[in-house]
Scaffold this motif. Structure first.
Motif, PDB file in Angstrom:
ATOM      1  N   PHE A  64       0.809  -1.224   0.000  1.00  0.00           N
ATOM      2  CA  PHE A  64       0.000   0.000   0.000  1.00  0.00           C
ATOM      3  C   PHE A  64       0.845   1.277   0.000  1.00  0.00           C
ATOM      4  N   CYS A  65       2.158   1.156  -0.098  1.00  0.00           N
ATOM      5  CA  CYS A  65       2.975   2.360  -0.311  1.00  0.00           C
ATOM      6  C   CYS A  65       3.163   2.537  -1.813  1.00  0.00           C
ATOM      7  N   LYS A  66       2.038   2.596  -2.499  1.00  0.00           N
ATOM      8  CA  LYS A  66       2.029   2.753  -3.956  1.00  0.00           C
ATOM      9  C   LYS A  66       1.001   3.801  -4.274  1.00  0.00           C
ATOM     10  N   PRO A  90      15.531   4.345  -5.399  1.00  0.00           N
ATOM     11  CA  PRO A  90      14.212   3.721  -5.379  1.00  0.00           C
ATOM     12  C   PRO A  90      14.201   2.299  -4.813  1.00  0.00           C
ATOM     13  N   ARG A  91      13.083   1.960  -4.260  1.00  0.00           N
ATOM     14  CA  ARG A  91      12.842   0.570  -3.854  1.00  0.00           C
ATOM     15  C   ARG A  91      12.417  -0.210  -5.098  1.00  0.00           C
ATOM     16  N   ASN A  92      11.472   0.363  -5.820  1.00  0.00           N
ATOM     17  CA  ASN A  92      10.999  -0.244  -7.063  1.00  0.00           C
ATOM     18  C   ASN A  92      11.726   0.443  -8.217  1.00  0.00           C
ATOM     19  N   LEU A 140       6.782   7.551  10.575  1.00  0.00           N
ATOM     20  CA  LEU A 140       6.038   6.391  10.060  1.00  0.00           C
ATOM     21  C   LEU A 140       6.820   5.622   8.989  1.00  0.00           C
ATOM     22  N   CYS A 141       7.519   6.361   8.155  1.00  0.00           N
ATOM     23  CA  CYS A 141       8.200   5.780   6.993  1.00  0.00           C
ATOM     24  C   CYS A 141       9.374   4.883   7.406  1.00  0.00           C
ATOM     25  N   LEU A 142       9.949   5.155   8.599  1.00  0.00           N
ATOM     26  CA  LEU A 142      11.138   4.413   9.019  1.00  0.00           C
ATOM     27  C   LEU A 142      10.863   2.921   9.169  1.00  0.00           C
ATOM     28  N   ASN A 143       9.616   2.569   9.464  1.00  0.00           N
ATOM     29  CA  ASN A 143       9.248   1.149   9.590  1.00  0.00           C
ATOM     30  C   ASN A 143       9.692   0.342   8.379  1.00  0.00           C
ATOM     31  N   CYS A 144       9.643   0.968   7.225  1.00  0.00           N
ATOM     32  CA  CYS A 144       9.980   0.263   5.984  1.00  0.00           C
ATOM     33  C   CYS A 144      11.132   0.908   5.210  1.00  0.00           C
ATOM     34  N   HIS A 145      11.518   2.136   5.569  1.00  0.00           N
ATOM     35  CA  HIS A 145      12.594   2.818   4.831  1.00  0.00           C
ATOM     36  C   HIS A 145      13.755   3.217   5.743  1.00  0.00           C
ATOM     37  N   GLY A 146      13.687   2.858   7.022  1.00  0.00           N
ATOM     38  CA  GLY A 146      14.759   3.216   7.954  1.00  0.00           C
ATOM     39  C   GLY A 146      15.894   2.203   7.913  1.00  0.00           C
ATOM     40  N   LEU A 163      10.848  -9.338  -2.276  1.00  0.00           N
ATOM     41  CA  LEU A 163      10.010  -8.542  -3.190  1.00  0.00           C
ATOM     42  C   LEU A 163      10.841  -7.550  -4.005  1.00  0.00           C
ATOM     43  N   TYR A 164      11.868  -7.001  -3.361  1.00  0.00           N
ATOM     44  CA  TYR A 164      12.674  -5.939  -3.997  1.00  0.00           C
ATOM     45  C   TYR A 164      14.156  -6.262  -3.864  1.00  0.00           C
ATOM     46  N   PRO A 165      14.641  -7.198  -4.676  1.00  0.00           N
ATOM     47  CA  PRO A 165      16.053  -7.599  -4.553  1.00  0.00           C
ATOM     48  C   PRO A 165      17.015  -6.429  -4.808  1.00  0.00           C
ATOM     49  N   LEU A 177      15.528  13.788   2.558  1.00  0.00           N
ATOM     50  CA  LEU A 177      14.861  13.957   1.268  1.00  0.00           C
ATOM     51  C   LEU A 177      14.724  12.566   0.651  1.00  0.00           C
ATOM     52  N   ARG A 178      13.492  12.126   0.432  1.00  0.00           N
ATOM     53  CA  ARG A 178      13.260  10.741   0.008  1.00  0.00           C
ATOM     54  C   ARG A 178      13.062  10.615  -1.501  1.00  0.00           C
ATOM     55  N   GLY A 179      12.526  11.701  -2.103  1.00  0.00           N
ATOM     56  CA  GLY A 179      12.229  11.655  -3.534  1.00  0.00           C
ATOM     57  C   GLY A 179      11.338  12.821  -3.896  1.00  0.00           C
TER      58      GLY A 179
HETATM   59  C1  HEC Z   1       4.627  -0.768   5.150  1.00  0.00           C
HETATM   60  C2  HEC Z   1       5.918  -0.397   4.594  1.00  0.00           C
HETATM   61  C3  HEC Z   1       6.103   1.016   4.081  1.00  0.00           C
HETATM   62  C4  HEC Z   1       5.905   2.176   4.760  1.00  0.00           C
HETATM   63  C5  HEC Z   1       5.421   2.369   6.185  1.00  0.00           C
HETATM   64  C6  HEC Z   1       6.300   3.243   3.843  1.00  0.00           C
HETATM   65  N1  HEC Z   1       6.721   2.718   2.665  1.00  0.00           N
HETATM   66 FE1  HEC Z   1       7.357   3.786   1.036  1.00  0.00          FE
HETATM   67  N2  HEC Z   1       7.515   2.069  -0.017  1.00  0.00           N
HETATM   68  C7  HEC Z   1       7.252   0.802   0.469  1.00  0.00           C
HETATM   69  C8  HEC Z   1       7.295  -0.136  -0.632  1.00  0.00           C
HETATM   70  C9  HEC Z   1       7.062  -1.631  -0.543  1.00  0.00           C
HETATM   71  C10 HEC Z   1       7.589   0.631  -1.793  1.00  0.00           C
HETATM   72  C11 HEC Z   1       7.705   0.140  -3.217  1.00  0.00           C
HETATM   73  C12 HEC Z   1       6.329   0.305  -3.856  1.00  0.00           C
HETATM   74  C13 HEC Z   1       6.287  -0.138  -5.292  1.00  0.00           C
HETATM   75  O1  HEC Z   1       6.579  -1.316  -5.563  1.00  0.00           O
HETATM   76  O2  HEC Z   1       5.951   0.690  -6.136  1.00  0.00           O
HETATM   77  C14 HEC Z   1       7.704   2.010  -1.364  1.00  0.00           C
HETATM   78  C15 HEC Z   1       7.967   3.051  -2.233  1.00  0.00           C
HETATM   79  C16 HEC Z   1       8.100   4.370  -1.855  1.00  0.00           C
HETATM   80  C17 HEC Z   1       8.433   5.463  -2.741  1.00  0.00           C
HETATM   81  C18 HEC Z   1       8.609   5.401  -4.254  1.00  0.00           C
HETATM   82  C19 HEC Z   1      10.038   5.387  -4.647  1.00  0.00           C
HETATM   83  C20 HEC Z   1      10.661   4.025  -4.445  1.00  0.00           C
HETATM   84  O3  HEC Z   1      11.498   3.936  -3.550  1.00  0.00           O
HETATM   85  O4  HEC Z   1      10.303   3.069  -5.157  1.00  0.00           O
HETATM   86  C21 HEC Z   1       8.498   6.583  -1.978  1.00  0.00           C
HETATM   87  C22 HEC Z   1       8.846   7.989  -2.438  1.00  0.00           C
HETATM   88  C23 HEC Z   1       8.165   6.186  -0.631  1.00  0.00           C
HETATM   89  N3  HEC Z   1       7.934   4.841  -0.575  1.00  0.00           N
HETATM   90  C24 HEC Z   1       8.100   7.063   0.426  1.00  0.00           C
HETATM   91  C25 HEC Z   1       7.554   6.727   1.646  1.00  0.00           C
HETATM   92  C26 HEC Z   1       7.267   7.696   2.675  1.00  0.00           C
HETATM   93  C27 HEC Z   1       7.528   9.201   2.554  1.00  0.00           C
HETATM   94  C28 HEC Z   1       6.728   7.015   3.723  1.00  0.00           C
HETATM   95  C29 HEC Z   1       6.192   7.578   5.017  1.00  0.00           C
HETATM   96  C30 HEC Z   1       5.107   8.527   4.903  1.00  0.00           C
HETATM   97  C31 HEC Z   1       6.685   5.602   3.350  1.00  0.00           C
HETATM   98  N4  HEC Z   1       7.199   5.469   2.083  1.00  0.00           N
HETATM   99  C32 HEC Z   1       6.243   4.582   4.152  1.00  0.00           C
HETATM  100  C33 HEC Z   1       6.971   0.459   1.776  1.00  0.00           C
HETATM  101  C34 HEC Z   1       6.625   1.366   2.755  1.00  0.00           C
END
Ligand code: HEC
Length: 197
Positions: A64-66, A90-92, A140-146, A163-165, A177-179
């Protein structure tokens, strides 16, 4: 060539011929629309994430981070508008930056390093307007991006790895700055093409 217009909005006007000259009022309209679209989408995305983490845990919330998980994208597409996010890490891999994105990003990273405020940017091209706005990391974002293990729970790491090798979107800190958000508006078909049709 760079043109600054009111509301401290940056308009990058390229010197190439394919870029048309657009009046400041039109640019402002698109910039305001871009800003609203980004704010609505970002709020919706954040709310969805919080809800899904509560219901399904972090692993379940992963998909759901899409941007298209917000349901906003299809309504916009009917108006000739698309929204997405790009990142230098990027993750994706689909969210990699192109040359135009990098033009804005270079400006943002320079300003960020100098502790300047980062403002939305609008680029006018022949057939499209491109609106950009920076994305910063929140708690909140650190849970998955920290940092792995410290912020990202151990159990989530194998899920991310499988999922994201090629994942590069870890080890962020709050305030980083994340993007950038990127909204594309299609302009009306240029007049000269109507001669043939
Ligand atoms: C539950 C885990 C989770 C959380 C919490 C989360 N993300 Fe993500 N994030 C992901 C995943 C998985 C993707 C790859 C989505 C895809 O496949 O398009 C992603 C992708 C992104 C991208 C697109 C660029 C990329 O790296 O592919 C951005 C920007 C981003 N996240 C920012 C944030 C921000 C800002 C927050 C906090 C508000 C956040 N995320 C919270 C899991 C998370």
């Amino acid at each position: 060539m760079k043109k600054i217009i009111p509301l401290a909005l940056i308009v990058f006007a390229s010197c190439q011929n394919k870029h048309s000259v657009t009046d400041a009022a039109t640019s402002l309209q698109y910039a305001n629309a871009g800003d609203s679209i980004v704010n609505i989408t970002a709020d919706s995305l954040r709310n969805t994430l919080i809800r899904k983490i509560g219901e399904e845990g972090l692993a379940g919330a992963m998909r759901f981070c899409k941007v298209n998980a917000t349901g906003i994208t299809s309504a916009l597409a009917q108006e000739g508008i698309s929204i997405g996010r790009v990142s230098d890490r990027p993750r994706n891999i689909y969210n990699e930056m192109n040359e135009r994105d990098k033009l804005v990003w270079t400006e943002y990273t320079y300003k960020f390093a100098n502790h300047d405020s980062l403002r939305p940017a609008l680029i006018s091209e022949k057939n499209e307007f491109h609106f950009y706005k920076p994305i910063f990391v929140q708690q909140l974002c650190l849970n998955c991006h920290g940092a792995s293990k410290k912020d990202i729970p151990d159990s989530l790491i194998p899920v991310l790895d499988s999922l994201y090798p090629q994942d590069r979107a870890r080890s962020y800190k709050v305030g980083d700055l994340r993007g950038m958000w990127h909204v594309t508006f299609k302009k009306e078909a240029p007049k000269e093409t109507k001669k043939n049709g």
